[in-house]
Design a protein around this motif. Structure first.
Motif, PDB file in Angstrom:
ATOM      1  N   ALA A 106       0.809  -1.217   0.000  1.00  0.00           N
ATOM      2  CA  ALA A 106       0.000   0.000   0.000  1.00  0.00           C
ATOM      3  C   ALA A 106       0.846   1.272   0.000  1.00  0.00           C
ATOM      4  CB  ALA A 106      -0.931  -0.005   1.218  1.00  0.00           C
ATOM      5  N   THR A 107       1.901   1.307   0.803  1.00  0.00           N
ATOM      6  CA  THR A 107       2.656   2.553   0.959  1.00  0.00           C
ATOM      7  C   THR A 107       3.353   3.004  -0.324  1.00  0.00           C
ATOM      8  OG1 THR A 107       2.989   2.025   3.309  1.00  0.00           O
ATOM      9  CG2 THR A 107       4.411   3.710   2.337  1.00  0.00           C
ATOM     10  N   PRO A 108       4.102   2.159  -1.040  1.00  0.00           N
ATOM     11  CA  PRO A 108       4.740   2.646  -2.274  1.00  0.00           C
ATOM     12  C   PRO A 108       3.741   3.076  -3.339  1.00  0.00           C
ATOM     13  CG  PRO A 108       5.742   0.601  -1.540  1.00  0.00           C
ATOM     14  CD  PRO A 108       4.501   0.778  -0.750  1.00  0.00           C
ATOM     15  N   LEU A 109       2.626   2.341  -3.469  1.00  0.00           N
ATOM     16  CA  LEU A 109       1.640   2.704  -4.488  1.00  0.00           C
ATOM     17  C   LEU A 109       0.948   4.015  -4.132  1.00  0.00           C
ATOM     18  CD1 LEU A 109       0.120  -0.821  -5.171  1.00  0.00           C
ATOM     19  CD2 LEU A 109       1.661   0.474  -6.631  1.00  0.00           C
ATOM     20  N   TRP A 110       0.607   4.195  -2.858  1.00  0.00           N
ATOM     21  CA  TRP A 110       0.016   5.469  -2.431  1.00  0.00           C
ATOM     22  C   TRP A 110       1.004   6.611  -2.636  1.00  0.00           C
ATOM     23  CZ3 TRP A 110       2.178   8.203   1.688  1.00  0.00           C
ATOM     24  CH2 TRP A 110       1.508   9.359   2.069  1.00  0.00           C
ATOM     25  N   LEU A 111       2.261   6.404  -2.282  1.00  0.00           N
ATOM     26  CA  LEU A 111       3.263   7.452  -2.445  1.00  0.00           C
ATOM     27  C   LEU A 111       3.470   7.786  -3.925  1.00  0.00           C
ATOM     28  CD1 LEU A 111       5.295   9.284  -1.034  1.00  0.00           C
ATOM     29  CD2 LEU A 111       6.974   7.431  -1.173  1.00  0.00           C
ATOM     30  N   ILE A 114       0.787  10.177  -4.995  1.00  0.00           N
ATOM     31  CA  ILE A 114       1.034  11.526  -4.483  1.00  0.00           C
ATOM     32  C   ILE A 114       2.128  12.212  -5.299  1.00  0.00           C
ATOM     33  CG2 ILE A 114       1.774  12.863  -2.478  1.00  0.00           C
ATOM     34  CD1 ILE A 114      -1.000  11.667  -2.215  1.00  0.00           C
ATOM     35  N   LEU A 115       3.201  11.497  -5.603  1.00  0.00           N
ATOM     36  CA  LEU A 115       4.292  12.095  -6.372  1.00  0.00           C
ATOM     37  C   LEU A 115       3.860  12.442  -7.788  1.00  0.00           C
ATOM     38  CD1 LEU A 115       7.296   9.884  -5.205  1.00  0.00           C
ATOM     39  CD2 LEU A 115       6.662  12.176  -4.432  1.00  0.00           C
ATOM     40  N   ILE A 116       3.004  11.616  -8.374  1.00  0.00           N
ATOM     41  CA  ILE A 116       2.488  11.931  -9.706  1.00  0.00           C
ATOM     42  C   ILE A 116       1.662  13.211  -9.679  1.00  0.00           C
ATOM     43  CG2 ILE A 116       0.821  11.158 -11.452  1.00  0.00           C
ATOM     44  CD1 ILE A 116       1.835   8.338 -11.039  1.00  0.00           C
ATOM     45  N   GLY A 117       0.826  13.353  -8.645  1.00  0.00           N
ATOM     46  CA  GLY A 117       0.032  14.568  -8.529  1.00  0.00           C
ATOM     47  C   GLY A 117       0.881  15.801  -8.293  1.00  0.00           C
ATOM     48  N   MET A 118       1.916  15.681  -7.458  1.00  0.00           N
ATOM     49  CA  MET A 118       2.783  16.832  -7.194  1.00  0.00           C
ATOM     50  C   MET A 118       3.615  17.205  -8.402  1.00  0.00           C
ATOM     51  SD  MET A 118       2.052  17.814  -4.171  1.00  0.00           S
ATOM     52  CE  MET A 118       3.417  18.939  -3.887  1.00  0.00           C
ATOM     53  N   THR A 147      -4.269  16.910   5.981  1.00  0.00           N
ATOM     54  CA  THR A 147      -2.922  16.341   5.869  1.00  0.00           C
ATOM     55  C   THR A 147      -2.824  15.024   6.636  1.00  0.00           C
ATOM     56  OG1 THR A 147      -1.997  18.567   5.670  1.00  0.00           O
ATOM     57  CG2 THR A 147      -0.472  16.782   6.205  1.00  0.00           C
ATOM     58  N   ILE A 148      -3.406  14.996   7.835  1.00  0.00           N
ATOM     59  CA  ILE A 148      -3.405  13.757   8.626  1.00  0.00           C
ATOM     60  C   ILE A 148      -4.175  12.661   7.897  1.00  0.00           C
ATOM     61  CG2 ILE A 148      -4.185  12.696  10.773  1.00  0.00           C
ATOM     62  CD1 ILE A 148      -3.641  15.358  12.158  1.00  0.00           C
ATOM     63  N   SER A 149      -5.345  13.009   7.345  1.00  0.00           N
ATOM     64  CA  SER A 149      -6.132  12.004   6.618  1.00  0.00           C
ATOM     65  C   SER A 149      -5.400  11.511   5.376  1.00  0.00           C
ATOM     66  CB  SER A 149      -7.481  12.595   6.225  1.00  0.00           C
ATOM     67  OG  SER A 149      -7.322  13.635   5.272  1.00  0.00           O
ATOM     68  N   LEU A 150      -4.601  12.380   4.765  1.00  0.00           N
ATOM     69  CA  LEU A 150      -3.830  11.969   3.595  1.00  0.00           C
ATOM     70  C   LEU A 150      -2.773  10.936   3.961  1.00  0.00           C
ATOM     71  CD1 LEU A 150      -3.173  12.440   0.565  1.00  0.00           C
ATOM     72  CD2 LEU A 150      -1.577  14.211   1.308  1.00  0.00           C
ATOM     73  N   PHE A 151      -2.092  11.143   5.095  1.00  0.00           N
ATOM     74  CA  PHE A 151      -1.040  10.210   5.500  1.00  0.00           C
ATOM     75  C   PHE A 151      -1.606   8.944   6.150  1.00  0.00           C
ATOM     76  CE2 PHE A 151       1.528  14.042   5.063  1.00  0.00           C
ATOM     77  CZ  PHE A 151       2.683  13.540   4.474  1.00  0.00           C
ATOM     78  N   ILE A 152      -2.876   8.957   6.527  1.00  0.00           N
ATOM     79  CA  ILE A 152      -3.490   7.770   7.114  1.00  0.00           C
ATOM     80  C   ILE A 152      -3.950   6.795   6.025  1.00  0.00           C
ATOM     81  CG2 ILE A 152      -5.597   7.039   8.340  1.00  0.00           C
ATOM     82  CD1 ILE A 152      -5.192   9.234  10.285  1.00  0.00           C
TER      83      ILE A 152
END
Length: 227
Positions: A106-111, A114-118, A147-152
């Protein structure tokens, strides 16, 4: 002999060799591979139809930029479904009951989303942290909450998959143990618990497929926000 109900979730070791690698690679051996023939058999045709329908349904709300993820999301969906289904068989191990594995997926795919959006649309990606029309006094509080909900999100992805499969396996083992204990003493009650066990097993088959689909669906929604 099982000393604890939670022993079934321990990583299997045989002669000191961890079998996690075997459990992760076995699903890919079970699927038929395309041949050079013009016409495929029924199993291969059914598999191709399912993959096409799922990919079409998954990519329907995504922009063209998100279609690059089609092969990754589809293969991960098939991988998770197979791991969950194989874990329901006797004398098997379910790798997706390990939180470390689910968080590692989950973590690498979610990250990556986020990086694609940024990279592609930083203004829109940052705009999700503050809803439009927010009163000025609430702006700092809402930014912190969003921000908290994004990192959760990755934690929710991993914990949801782990908790559902772990709870289902524990219930199956508890009811199966009750059935074997009650069989010599109260046969009619044992028949009732065996019926409940059968219904619960059918429910777990549905949960194994639904949780894999939910995992990929949430990833596609995160990707939709950033492409």
């Amino acid at each position: 002999m099982t000393l604890s109900f939670f022993d079934q979730f321990m990583s299997p070791v045989y002669f000191g060799i961890p079998l996690m690698t075997l459990a992760l690679t076995l699903p890919w051996i079970l699927y038929p591979t395309p041949s050079v023939r013009w016409l495929n058999n029924r199993l291969m045709t059914l598999q191709s139809w399912f993959l096409n329908r799922f990919t079409q349904q998954l990519l329907l709300p995504l922009n063209l930029g998100g279609h690059k993820w089609a092969a990754l999301l589809t293969s991960l969906m098939i991988f998770l479904i197979t791991l969950n289904m194989l874990g329901l068989l006797p004398y098997t191990f379910t790798p997706t009951t390990q939180l470390s594995l689910n968080m590692g997926l989950a973590t690498p795919l979610w990250l990556a989303t986020i990086l694609i959006g940024m990279r592609n649309q930083p203004t829109t990606a940052l705009g999700h942290l503050l809803p439009e029309g927010t009163p000025i006094p609430l702006i700092p509080v809402l930014i912190i909450i969003e921000t908290i909900s994004l990192f959760i999100r990755p934690l929710a992805l991993g914990v949801r998959l782990t908790a559902n499969l772990t709870a289902g396996h524990l219930l199956i083992q508890l009811i199966a143990t009750a059935t074997f204990v009650l069989l010599p003493m109260m046969p009619m009650v044992a028949v009732l618990t065996a019926t409940v066990l059968l219904l619960l097993t059918l429910l777990e088959v549905a949960v194994a497929m639904i949780q894999a689909y939910v995992f990929i669906l949430l990833l596609s929604l995160y990707l939709q926000e950033n492409v």
